[in-house]
Design an enzyme around this catalytic site. Structure first.
Site: not given
Length: 586
Positions: A20-21, A23, A502
Site C-alpha cells: 500500500g505504499k 496509496s 501490484t
C-alpha cells in the site's frame, strides 16, 4: 501520524509490492497540499497506478491534480528510462564489438538493477536544486532506491575499465559504465538522501511476520549507508470491531496482533504509525483523504460476492502435475506472496498421493523444514542456507576474478557481489545438484532465480554454453540444467501472487522475464484469497469484491492455467493444515 510531523522537503516511501505504499504516498501528498504546501508527487514504481488513483492521465510529465490545489504529479516510466539508458550505453559499441559481447552487455543491462538505476538517473534532477522543482515545498516519492543501488552510486568511478577487465562476465555494475559525466550530480543526490534535514524514508509494511522481516532487512541496509532518518508505517490492520462478526476476521486479527507483538527488535526503535484497513477501494481523492484517519464504525451494506467462487483449485493443478509421476516443480514469486508455504503444500500433497518427493527450500525461516522433516512418508526435506552459499560463491569469485584487480577494482567487485543476483546465482548452483533427481522423483523447489539471473548464468557459466559447444556435433544425448528448466515436460514453473493490483503486475513482469530466458510458466497460483474464504464481515466482503477483478485479469490475460487458494483461518503450518490449502473443503 508521526511520519508527518515537521516533514522535510523529500519524503520517500518504500516497501514490497502490495503493502500500500502508493496509496499512502498519494494520501500524504494530498494531506500536505491541503495544509497549504506546494507538493510534487513522483512515482518510480514499475507498476505505477498513481494516474488511476486520481482518475487522470499523468505519465512522464508534471501534471496538476485539479481536485487538489497545490498538488502536481509525475510518473517516471522505469522501463522506458531503462531502454533509453541501454541505448545510450550499448549504442556506441554496437558494430565495434563482436555480437556475442554486445549481447552479453545487453543482458547485463536487462536486470532490475539497471531499471532502478535508470529511474534514479531520472529523479536525480528532482533531488538536486533545479528550476524544475524550485516551486515545490515537498517532493513525495512513491518507491525509494535500494541500499544496493545507492552503494553503487557512492563507489569510485572507473566503471568502464572494470567492465572491460571483466570481459563480458555477469555484473550488476554494467549499468554504471560510462556514467563518469554524471558522477557529481549523483553524488549530490545521494548526499541529499542522507541529509536528515532534507529527507525522510518511510518504510511501509503489513502486519505479517514475513513482511516485517523484509522491512527489517531494508531498514538495516539503508541505515548502514547513512540513511538513518526512517519511520515505519504498518498498513492495512484489520479493526478489532470486525472480529465479532466473522470467524475469519477474528483469525486475521489474532494473526496480525501476534505479528505486531513479535516485531523485529531493530524496528522497535523507529517512530511507528498504524493505518487501519479501509472497507473501500483507495481510488479517488475523497477516499484517499480518509486513509490516514481512523473512521468511526459504520453499518456498511454487504458487498456482492458469490457464495462459491467458480475458480480452479490447487488440487486440480496437482492432478495434472501428478500424471507425469516425476519432474521438477519450481515456485516463483515476489516476497510476501507465500511461495514457501505453497511449495510445502504441493510437496506434501504429492507425497500423500504416494509419490517420492524432495522439497528443497532456501527459506530463511526454517520452521517449515522442521515441521515437515520426518512427518510424512515419501517426503524428503532439505534446506539450503542462502548466507552460507552466497559467502562460498563470493569467496570463489574474489579468489578467481578478483585476484588481479587493484584496490578500486576490488571494491567494485565486492559491491557487485552484494547484488540480489549474487544470492540467486549462489542458491541456484546449490539447487542444481538436486535438479537431476527430478528424473526419477518429484523435486519441489522454493525460491527460484529470476529469468534475468538464469540468463546471466547461461551467459557466463559457460556450463550450458560449453556443453552445447562440445556436444553439439557429437550426436550424443545431453541435458544441461538450463535445458531442463526450458522443457515444460520436465519442469513446471508455478508463479505465486495475490489478488491485488501490484502483486499481479509484478507477477506479470516476472513472467516476461522468464519468457525472455526461454522458460514458459506452467501455471499461476493466486494465494490467500479473501474472496475464496467466504468472509462474512462487511469490510472483508468489500475487500473480496475488489479481488474479483484481479482474479479475472489473471484468468483472462496472464495465465495459461491458474488456481485460487483461500486465506485460511489458521496459519498453514504442519502437514494437515498444508493439505487444507489443496482441499479447503476436506
Amino acid at each position: 501520524m508521526k511520519f508527518l510531523d515537521q516533514p522535510p522537503r523529500f519524503l520517500f516511501f518504500t516497501g514490497k509490492g502490495g503493502v500500500g505504499k502508493t496509496s499512502i504516498a498519494c494520501a500524504t501528498a494530498i494531506r500536505l497540499a491541503e495544509a497549504g504546501r506546494r507538493v510534487l508527487l513522483v512515482s518510480t514504481d514499475p507498476a505505477s497506478n498513481v494516474g488511476q488513483v486520481f482518475g487522470i492521465g499523468i505519465g512522464n510529465k508534471i501534471t496538476a491534480i485539479a481536485d487538489v490545489p497545490g498538488l502536481a504529479a509525475l510518473e517516471i516510466d522505469p522501463q522506458a528510462a531503462a531502454q533509453a539508458y541501454r541505448d545510450r550505453i550499448v549504442g556506441p559499441v554496437r558494430g565495434l564489438l563482436p555480437d556475442a559481447t554486445v549481447k552479453g552487455i545487453e543482458e547485463q543491462l536487462s536486470g532490475a538493477c539497471t531499471t532502478e538505476i535508470a529511474a534514479f538517473d531520472e529523479f536525480t534532477v528532482l533531488l538536486t536544486e533545479s528550476a524544475l522543482t524550485a516551486g515545490y515545498d515537498h517532493i513525495v516519492f512513491d518507491t525509494a532506491p535500494t541500499g544496493h543501488t545507492i552503494r553503487l552510486l557512492q563507489l569510485p568511478g572507473a566503471w568502464s575499465g572494470f567492465l572491460e577487465a571483466g570481459k563480458g562476465d555477469a555484473s550488476c555494475l554494467g549499468p554504471l559504465a560510462g556514467l563518469e559525466k554524471q558522477r557529481e550530480q549523483y553524488k549530490a543526490a545521494v548526499d541529499a538522501l542522507a541529509d536528515e534535514s532534507l529527507t525522510r524514508l518511510i518504510l511501509v509494511a503489513r502486519a505479517q511476520q514475513a513482511t516485517l522481516r523484509e522491512v527489517a532487512r531494508t531498514h538495516e541496509e539503508l541505515a548502514a549507508i547513512g540513511l538513518s532518518q526512517q519511520y515505519l508505517v504498518i498498513n492495512g490492520i484489520l479493526p478489532h470491531a470486525e472480529t465479532d462478526k466473522d470467524s475469519l476476521a477474528a483469525a486475521i486479527h489474532e494473526r496480525e496482533q501476534a505479528a505486531l507483538k513479535a516485531i523485529p527488535e531493530m524496528l522497535k526503535t523507529l517512530p511507528c504509525d498504524q493505518v487501519m484497513l479501509k472497507p473501500f477501494n483507495l481510488v479517488g481523492v475523497e477516499n484517499l483523504r480518509q486513509l490516514l484517519v481512523d473512521l468511526p464504525e459504520q453499518g456498511e451494506a454487504r458487498a456482492d460476492v458469490p457464495a462459491e467462487l467458480d475458480v480452479p483449485s490447487l488440487s486440480e493443478l496437482i492432478d495434472d502435475i501428478a500424471e507425469d509421476g516425476h519432474g521438477l516443480v519450481m515456485l516463483m514469486g515476489k516476497g510476501g506472496v507465500g511461495k514457501t508455504t505453497l511449495a510445502a503444500a504441493v510437496a506434501v500433497e504429492l507425497a500423500h498421493r504416494g509419490f517420492p518427493v524432495h522439497l528443497t527450500t532456501s527459506d530463511p525461516a526454517a520452521h517449515l523444514a522442521e515441521t515437515l522433516s520426518g512427518a510424512l512418508d515419501n517426503l524428503t526435506v532439505s534446506r539450503i542456507d542462502p548466507a552460507e552459499e552466497t559467502e562460498r560463491y563470493r569467496q570463489h569469485v574474489l579468489k578467481t576474478k578478483g585476484a588481479k584487480l587493484d584496490a578500486q577494482g576490488l571494491a567494485m567487485l565486492e559491491e557487485d557481489l552484494r547484488s540480489p543476483c549474487t544470492e540467486e546465482i549462489a542458491v541456484f548452483q546449490a539447487f542444481s545438484h538436486i535438479i537431476r533427481e527430478a528424473g526419477r522423483q518429484f523435486v519441489v523447489m522454493d525460491t527460484a532465480p529470476t529469468g534475468h539471473t538464469l540468463l546471466l548464468l547461461d551467459a557466463t557459466g559457460a556450463y550450458h554454453r560449453e556443453v552445447t559447444r562440445q556436444m553439439g556435433k557429437s550426436g550424443l544425448h545431453y541435458t544441461t540444467p538450463m535445458m531442463q528448466l526450458q522443457d515444460t515436460r520436465r519442469t513446471k514453473v508455478l508463479i505465486a501472487t495475490l489478488a491485488e493490483t501490484t502483486p499481479v503486475l509484478e507477477a506479470a513482469s516476472l513472467q516476461d522475464d522468464l519468457r525472455r530466458a526461454g522458460i514458459e510458466p506452467w501455471a499461476w497460483i493466486i494465494n490467500m484469497s479473501v474472496a475464496a474464504a467466504k468472509p462474512e464481515s462487511s469490510l472483508l466482503r468489500r475487500r473480496a469484491a475488489n479481488e474479483l477483478r484481479e482474479i479475472d485479469a489473471v484468468a483472462r490475460h496472464h495465465a495459461r492455467r491458474h488456481a485460487v487458494v483461500p486465506l485460511l483461518r489458521e496459519e498453514p503450518v504442519g502437514t494437515e493444515r498444508l493439505r487444507m490449502l489443496i482441499n479447503p473443503q476436506a
